[in-house]
Design a protein around this motif. Sequence first.
Motif, short mmCIF file in Angstrom:
data_model
loop_
_atom_site.label_atom_id
_atom_site.label_comp_id
_atom_site.label_asym_id
_atom_site.label_seq_id
_atom_site.Cartn_x
_atom_site.Cartn_y
_atom_site.Cartn_z
N LYS A 170 1.34 6.66 -4.96
CA LYS A 170 0.74 6.77 -6.28
C LYS A 170 -0.78 6.71 -6.21
N SER A 171 -1.29 5.78 -5.42
CA SER A 171 -2.73 5.59 -5.30
C SER A 171 -2.98 4.60 -4.18
N ASN A 172 -4.22 4.54 -3.73
CA ASN A 172 -4.59 3.49 -2.77
C ASN A 172 -5.48 2.44 -3.45
N LEU A 173 -5.56 2.51 -4.80
CA LEU A 173 -6.33 1.54 -5.57
C LEU A 173 -5.44 0.36 -5.93
N LEU A 174 -5.71 -0.77 -5.31
CA LEU A 174 -4.90 -1.98 -5.52
C LEU A 174 -5.56 -2.83 -6.60
#
Length: 309
Positions: A170-174
């Motif tokens: 989905k994303s690599n933004l945690l």
Amino acid sequence: MGQLNQTTSHRFILLGLSSSPHLQIIFFLMFLMMYMITLLGNLLLIIVVTLNRKLQTPMYFFLSNLSMIDMCFSSTVVPKMLSNTISKDRSISFVGCATQMYFHLALGGTECLLLAVMAYDRYTAICKPLHYGAIMDWRLCIGLVTGCWIISFINSFILTFLTFQLYFCKSNLLNHFFCEMPPLFRLSCQDIWLNELAEYISGAIVALGSFLLILLSYLCITITVLKIRTNKERKKVFSTCGSHILVVSLYYGTIMFMHLHPRSASSAEQDRVVTILYTVVTPMLNPIIYSVRNKDIKEAIRKAIGNEA
């Protein structure tokens, strides 16, 4: 691990606590101060217990182990959080994320189990005072502490392994300030039912199981104390348990809320606030609570400071 996870060059971006530059400076100073208090407070407690012969008892042996865990537990999160707060690069490698989560879960689980062991120690001292020395010998104490570490590190390995088998597409933004299961689950495209099941089972066995053992210990203690005729003796007995009860309430309340409530009922902001309480605030407060409420420790600290002076 998933297709995205085949390479260790993949990195997550930790969004942290705030994107506001002014708030970042405030957060950095505040958490740096809290981290220093955590390290100094727990280190002082360990030194005092180690050097004072009067404190060479099972209760203080467990307490010094708790202080060691608190220092390490806080250190798995706070240094990276401080670095990310003032750095433009907020990324963490795939391996670094897995390592951080592994030690965070392992040390958190160890603290849960150790608090249960400390409750058992108080139960034995109050409910079976004549047999306390025979029951709580050093072999048992060392065995209990070792068991806490081994069980927690094995449990953490299973949870970490299952988490990083997921495919994060989905994303690599945690949306968090460190690597933890709930925010990582939100990045996965796969069905996470197995991961959530493992998390709930682990929480039920380690956190909830330990908490029930603590409640059982204090139920027996309460029954024993109520049989004591004088109020003075009752207050004296309860005062030896007061610090432990307060620490348990702070720690278990936040841990169980974080890992045992329905995932759909939580938000990223809520998770961050709760996580700060048990990873930053509680490790800082533990040595303060025990020092303020414990006459032997206060006396030992005063003697240590007096000798240095």
